[in-house]
Design an enzyme around this catalytic site. Structure first.
Site, PDB file in Angstrom:
ATOM      1  N   LYS A  12       6.649   4.621  -4.246  1.00 18.05           N
ATOM      2  CA  LYS A  12       5.692   3.781  -3.518  1.00 18.05           C
ATOM      3  C   LYS A  12       6.175   2.325  -3.455  1.00 18.05           C
ATOM      4  O   LYS A  12       7.092   1.932  -4.190  1.00 18.05           O
ATOM      5  CB  LYS A  12       4.332   3.868  -4.215  1.00 18.05           C
ATOM      6  CG  LYS A  12       3.684   5.251  -4.120  1.00 18.05           C
ATOM      7  CD  LYS A  12       2.309   5.232  -4.779  1.00 18.05           C
ATOM      8  CE  LYS A  12       1.578   6.550  -4.596  1.00 18.05           C
ATOM      9  NZ  LYS A  12       0.201   6.495  -5.143  1.00 18.05           N
ATOM     10  N   TYR A  52      -2.108  10.725   3.917  1.00 13.93           N
ATOM     11  CA  TYR A  52      -3.274  10.714   3.026  1.00 13.93           C
ATOM     12  C   TYR A  52      -4.529  11.262   3.707  1.00 13.93           C
ATOM     13  O   TYR A  52      -5.647  10.873   3.345  1.00 13.93           O
ATOM     14  CB  TYR A  52      -3.519   9.302   2.492  1.00 13.93           C
ATOM     15  CG  TYR A  52      -2.604   8.923   1.343  1.00 13.93           C
ATOM     16  CD1 TYR A  52      -2.520   9.710   0.189  1.00 13.93           C
ATOM     17  CD2 TYR A  52      -1.830   7.765   1.389  1.00 13.93           C
ATOM     18  CE1 TYR A  52      -1.693   9.364  -0.862  1.00 13.93           C
ATOM     19  CE2 TYR A  52      -1.002   7.408   0.330  1.00 13.93           C
ATOM     20  CZ  TYR A  52      -0.937   8.219  -0.796  1.00 13.93           C
ATOM     21  OH  TYR A  52      -0.122   7.878  -1.856  1.00 13.93           O
ATOM     22  N   ASN A 115       0.487   2.986  -8.732  1.00 16.00           N
ATOM     23  CA  ASN A 115       0.952   3.960  -9.728  1.00 16.00           C
ATOM     24  C   ASN A 115       2.340   4.540  -9.440  1.00 16.00           C
ATOM     25  O   ASN A 115       2.659   5.660  -9.806  1.00 16.00           O
ATOM     26  CB  ASN A 115      -0.102   5.045  -9.962  1.00 16.00           C
ATOM     27  CG  ASN A 115      -0.417   5.840  -8.721  1.00 16.00           C
ATOM     28  OD1 ASN A 115       0.209   5.614  -7.669  1.00 16.00           O
ATOM     29  ND2 ASN A 115      -1.344   6.764  -8.805  1.00 16.00           N
ATOM     30  N   HIS A 118       4.402   8.963  -5.685  1.00 13.94           N
ATOM     31  CA  HIS A 118       3.576  10.048  -5.155  1.00 13.94           C
ATOM     32  C   HIS A 118       4.345  11.355  -5.320  1.00 13.94           C
ATOM     33  O   HIS A 118       5.567  11.371  -5.168  1.00 13.94           O
ATOM     34  CB  HIS A 118       3.305   9.816  -3.655  1.00 13.94           C
ATOM     35  CG  HIS A 118       2.771  11.046  -2.986  1.00 13.94           C
ATOM     36  ND1 HIS A 118       1.432  11.354  -2.972  1.00 13.94           N
ATOM     37  CD2 HIS A 118       3.397  12.075  -2.346  1.00 13.94           C
ATOM     38  CE1 HIS A 118       1.251  12.508  -2.346  1.00 13.94           C
ATOM     39  NE2 HIS A 118       2.432  12.962  -1.955  1.00 13.94           N
ATOM     40  N   GLU A 131       3.753  17.743   3.755  1.00 14.42           N
ATOM     41  CA  GLU A 131       4.256  16.391   3.481  1.00 14.42           C
ATOM     42  C   GLU A 131       5.736  16.264   3.847  1.00 14.42           C
ATOM     43  O   GLU A 131       6.156  15.237   4.374  1.00 14.42           O
ATOM     44  CB  GLU A 131       3.996  16.021   2.015  1.00 14.42           C
ATOM     45  CG  GLU A 131       2.500  15.896   1.750  1.00 14.42           C
ATOM     46  CD  GLU A 131       2.139  15.585   0.300  1.00 14.42           C
ATOM     47  OE1 GLU A 131       3.043  15.249  -0.489  1.00 14.42           O
ATOM     48  OE2 GLU A 131       0.942  15.679  -0.028  1.00 14.42           O
TER      49      GLU A 131
HETATM   50  P1  IDP Z   1      -2.094  11.714  -6.821  1.00 13.72           P
HETATM   51  O1  IDP Z   1      -1.315  10.553  -6.236  1.00 13.72           O
HETATM   52  O2  IDP Z   1      -1.964  11.770  -8.328  1.00 13.72           O
HETATM   53  O3  IDP Z   1      -1.821  13.033  -6.156  1.00 13.72           O
HETATM   54  P2  IDP Z   1      -4.616  11.563  -5.360  1.00 13.72           P
HETATM   55  O4  IDP Z   1      -5.963  11.936  -5.908  1.00 13.72           O
HETATM   56  O5  IDP Z   1      -4.034  12.406  -4.284  1.00 13.72           O
HETATM   57  O6  IDP Z   1      -3.654  11.383  -6.601  1.00 13.72           O
HETATM   58  O7  IDP Z   1      -4.792  10.070  -4.807  1.00 13.72           O
HETATM   59  C1  IDP Z   1      -3.808   9.489  -3.988  1.00 13.72           C
HETATM   60  C2  IDP Z   1      -3.603   8.052  -4.421  1.00 13.72           C
HETATM   61  O8  IDP Z   1      -4.789   7.314  -4.118  1.00 13.72           O
HETATM   62  C3  IDP Z   1      -3.417   7.885  -5.927  1.00 13.72           C
HETATM   63  O9  IDP Z   1      -2.070   8.030  -6.319  1.00 13.72           O
HETATM   64  C4  IDP Z   1      -3.919   6.478  -6.172  1.00 13.72           C
HETATM   65  O10 IDP Z   1      -2.894   5.523  -5.909  1.00 13.72           O
HETATM   66  C5  IDP Z   1      -5.012   6.334  -5.122  1.00 13.72           C
HETATM   67  N1  IDP Z   1      -6.336   6.593  -5.700  1.00 13.72           N
HETATM   68  C6  IDP Z   1      -6.834   7.789  -6.098  1.00 13.72           C
HETATM   69  N2  IDP Z   1      -8.086   7.660  -6.570  1.00 13.72           N
HETATM   70  C7  IDP Z   1      -8.393   6.348  -6.459  1.00 13.72           C
HETATM   71  C8  IDP Z   1      -9.568   5.567  -6.777  1.00 13.72           C
HETATM   72  O11 IDP Z   1     -10.589   6.083  -7.275  1.00 13.72           O
HETATM   73  N3  IDP Z   1      -9.479   4.218  -6.513  1.00 13.72           N
HETATM   74  C9  IDP Z   1      -8.373   3.635  -5.981  1.00 13.72           C
HETATM   75  N4  IDP Z   1      -7.258   4.326  -5.659  1.00 13.72           N
HETATM   76  C10 IDP Z   1      -7.256   5.657  -5.905  1.00 13.72           C
END
Ligand code: IDP
Length: 154
Positions: A12, A52, A115, A118, A131
Site C-alpha cells: 500500500k 474495494y 496497515n 493488502h 483481484e
Molecule cells: P484486510 O485488508 O485485512 O483484508 P478488509 O476488512 O478487507 O481487511 O478491509 C480493507 C482495508 O480497509 C483494511 O486493510 C483497512 O486498511 C481498512 N479498514 C478496514 N476496516 C476499517 C475500519 O473499521 N476503519 C478504517 N479502515 C478500515
C-alpha cells in the site's frame, strides 16, 4: 504437492512511502513463495472502487479510496502451496493492534488505516481471480520452475 495456487498481494502507499517494498518482498521470498507478477502504479479512483467493491457501503470507504489512490502501490502475484492462507497468516490481522508480532502488520504498522499491505482474503473464494484480473493481464504473469522447489516441497 497439494493446492499450489496464485494469490494477489499489494504493497500500500504508506509502505511504499516508508521504503518497505523490499521488506515485504523479502518476507514473502524468505518464506519460499514465488513471485510471478509485479508492477508499480498509482491506482485511479475507478480501479480503487473496483478493488474495494465489497466495502462500498462502509463508513470508511471514502477514506480508504483516498488513501489507496494517494501514491504508488505495488500489486504482486505470488505462487505456492496454499499461498493465500500462507500470505494471510504472514500479514496478520487487519488492525495492527491485533496483529501478532512477527507478522508484517504486527511488525511494521500501528494504524488500521495505514496497515502496509493488502492480500486477498482466503475466506472469499473468488478473491484471487477477481483481484488479479483487476490489476494484471494474463500475459503480465510468468510461469517458471523455481530452482529451490525440490527443497520447499515434499
Ligand atoms: P484486510 O485488508 O485485512 O483484508 P478488509 O476488512 O478487507 O481487511 O478491509 C480493507 C482495508 O480497509 C483494511 O486493510 C483497512 O486498511 C481498512 N479498514 C478496514 N476496516 C476499517 C475500519 O473499521 N476503519 C478504517 N479502515 C478500515
Amino acid at each position: 504437492m497439494t493446492d499450489r495456487e496464485r494469490t494477489f498481494v499489494m504493497v500500500k502507499p504508506d509502505a511504499f512511502a516508508r521504503g518497505l517494498v523490499g521488506t515485504v518482498i523479502s518476507r514473502l521470498e524468505d518464506r519460499g513463495l514465488k513471485l510471478v507478477g509485479m508492477k508499480v502504479e498509482v491506482l485511479d479512483e475507478e480501479t480503487a472502487h473496483e478493488h474495494y467493491a465489497e466495502h462500498t457501503d462502509k463508513p470508511f470507504f471514502d477514506d480508504l479510496v483516498d488513501f489507496i489512490t494517494s501514491g504508488p502501490v505495488v500489486p504482486m502475484v505470488w505462487e505456492g502451496e496454499d499461498a493465500t492462507r500462507q500470505v494471510r497468516q504472514m500479514i496478520g490481522a487487519t488492525d495492527p493492534l491485533e496483529a501478532d508480532a512477527g507478522t508484517i502488520r504486527g511488525d511494521y504498522a500501528l494504524d488500521l488505516g495505514r496497515n502496509v499491505v493488502h492480500a486477498a482474503d482466503h475466506e472469499d473464494e473468488g478473491a484471487n481471480e477477481r483481484e488479479i484480473s483487476i490489476h494484471f493481464d494474463d500475459d503480465d504473469l510468468v510461469s517458471y520452475e523455481g530452482h529451490d522447489e525440490t527443497w520447499l516441497y515434499e
